[in-house]
Design an enzyme around this catalytic site. Structure first.
Site, short mmCIF file in Angstrom:
data_model
loop_
_atom_site.label_atom_id
_atom_site.label_comp_id
_atom_site.label_asym_id
_atom_site.label_seq_id
_atom_site.Cartn_x
_atom_site.Cartn_y
_atom_site.Cartn_z
NE ARG A 16 0.04 2.92 -1.12
CZ ARG A 16 0.62 2.95 0.07
NH1 ARG A 16 1.64 2.15 0.33
NH2 ARG A 16 0.19 3.77 1.01
CE LYS A 23 -7.14 3.45 2.43
NZ LYS A 23 -5.74 3.63 2.89
N GLY A 141 5.53 5.49 11.03
CA GLY A 141 6.16 6.45 11.93
C GLY A 141 6.70 5.74 13.16
CG ASN A 171 1.43 6.77 15.00
OD1 ASN A 171 0.51 6.44 15.74
ND2 ASN A 171 1.39 7.84 14.21
CG ASN A 385 -43.03 -37.84 -4.39
OD1 ASN A 385 -42.12 -38.09 -3.61
ND2 ASN A 385 -42.93 -38.07 -5.69
#
Length: 469
Positions: A16, A23, A141, A171, A385
């Site tokens: 997904r 992942k 779950g 779970n 400068n």
């Protein structure tokens, strides 16, 4: 923490996420998801850490390689119970407890894992599962408890009936188990379920059965944690962004409690390893990337981006600056709209103004590059400068060359310094010059064409144009 090993499950494909990157390597706060979990595990000082890899396993091994981490491959991938079986082959002999974590739960804290271990030990549980309340609990779950509050079983949503689906305690997928008894439970797992996989959750009723038969030490337990976001896993990029924001909020809150001021913390993004000193002020829209240290008493203006940088005490970064791979020793003023590129070092009391770009440049103490200049591959002395519009011409089409300025050098506006070139202490360059040769100390160098004035030329030109119109 003695007698504790850690097994991290990181074999999932992450379909997904719709990405070629595994992942667990997707970044959250500029750090891979798995790296967050590893850091939490390391806080326990475990005897062993094993990571179970599968999809993109070679990438994961390469990215997460460390002396204290071992890897094992799960192939084919037949469920969480099978993943743990694979992990045990790399763990070898383990006494005490085994913590089983998931590699896509980046907000998990060492303190939470310590609480899980403590409850497991105090309760004499063979298995203790980390849970939380979730409303709605869709996709997770369900934790089914007994009359005494012990954990009876865990039912996956696809296998749950209507009554079980109404349970809001879910779970998290994090377990603390008796390492010595785990292999026996795993050997009894079957694929007789809706997904045809070896469920790790099935070890819970096995442990309870042993207790009731008199061969086990106690019933399975559950540690219900108050922060469901901390226990959330990532399955898609929407969840990645949501947990990224939660981690950002956690990080900015800690920094503010340590004495850092954020005007609008929700608008800023900060890498997990950022170090920011007290009394530093951070304006809205700031991005602080990896490997950044900001000392005490700094001011970071709106919409600045800082990466791989070290800002010393009292550094002021005005709006819209981009800093990458640079060191500003502080105090000093930078920007707005300045860009500091890799290899740049700024000494104390400098000024780098608007629309100035510095690359691989050492700017000496008290020196100024006020505006509209490019200085690259340069060594600039103290109290110099460099006027508006100055360019160090450091590239000849093949090689880069160095420009060196001694102390107290003054460069007039619209000057080109064609490298390699060296200007001695106190040298002065007139505006509009192109300097191709070295300039001795205290000398004046000019190269512009002498000015010629033609009286009346403009009036004659206008008359001619009007006549020919």
């Amino acid at each position: 923490m003695a007698d504790c090993a850690v097994l991290i499950l990181a074999a999932g494909k992450g379909t997904r996420m719709k990405s070629e990157l595994p992942k667990v390597l997707h970044p959250l706060a500029e750090k891979p998801l798995l790296a967050h979990v590893l850091d939490a595990a390391r806080g326990l000082n475990p005897s062993r850490i094993v990571v179970v890899v599968g999809h993109g396993g070679d990438q994961v091994r390469a990215a997460m390689a460390a002396d204290d981490v071992s890897f094992v491959t799960q192939e084919p991938q037949l469920g969480t119970g099978h993943a743990v079986q694979c992990g045990l082959t790399a763990l070898g002999e383990v006494s005490g407890e085994l913590l089983i974590l998931n590699g896509d739960v980046p907000l998990i804290r060492t303190e939470t894992l310590t609480g899980l271990l403590d409850l497991h030990r105090r309760g004499g549980h063979p298995v203790t599962v980390l849970s939380c309340m979730q409303n709605p609990p869709t996709g997770y779950g369900r934790m089914v408890r007994g009359e005494l509050g012990n954990l009876e079983r865990i039912v996956e949503e696809k296998d749950a009936d209507t009554e079980t689906r109404a349970i809001n305690e879910i779970n998290s997928g994090t377990y603390c188990v008796d390492a010595a008894r785990l292999p026996g439970w795993l050997s009894q797992l079957s694929t007789d379920n809706a997904q045809g996989e070896y469920y790790l959750t099935d070890i819970v009723p096995m442990a309870n059965s042993e207790h009731r038969e008199g061969s086990g030490s106690g019933l399975a337990g559950a540690f219900c944690h108050h922060d469901g976001m901390e226990l959330s896993g990532i399955n898609n990029r929407v969840q990645l962004a949501q947990l990224g924001a939660a981690f950002r909020n956690r990080l900015t809150e800690r920094l503010m409690m340590d004495g850092v001021s954020f005007i609008d913390p929700g608008s800023c993004w900060i890498a997990a390893d950022a170090k920011i000193g007290r009394d530093t002020q951070i304006a809205p829209g700031v991005i602080i990337g990896p490997n950044v240290t900001i000392a005490e008493g700094c001011v970071i203006g709106p919409y600045c981006e800082i990466r791989n940088a070290d800002l010393g005490p009292g550094t002021v970064l005005h709006a819209y600056c981009h800093v990458d791979g640079a060191v500003a020793k502080g105090p000093g003023s930078i920007g707005p709209f300045a860009r500091l590129r890799p290899g740049t070092v700024l000494e104390a009391n400098i000024k780098v103004g608007d629309f100035v770009e510095l690359k691989k440049t050492h700017l000496g103490e008290g020196s100024k590059v006020p505006h509209l200049a490019y200085v690259g591959d340069a060594e600039i002395g103290k109290n110099c400068n460099i006027g508006c519009g100055t360019i160090t011409c450091n590239y000849d089409g093949v090689n880069k060359h160095k420009t060196t300025l001694g102390d107290g050098v003054f460069i007039g506006s619209d000057t080109q310094l064609v490298a390699p070139v060296t200007l001695g202490d106190g040298a002065y360059v007139g505006a509009g010059s192109t300097i191709t040769k070295d300039v001795p100390g205290d000398a004046l160098a000019t190269s512009r064409v002498g000015q010629r004035v033609t009286e009346g030329w403009a009036a004659k030109r206008r008359a001619t144009l009007k006549k020919n119109k």
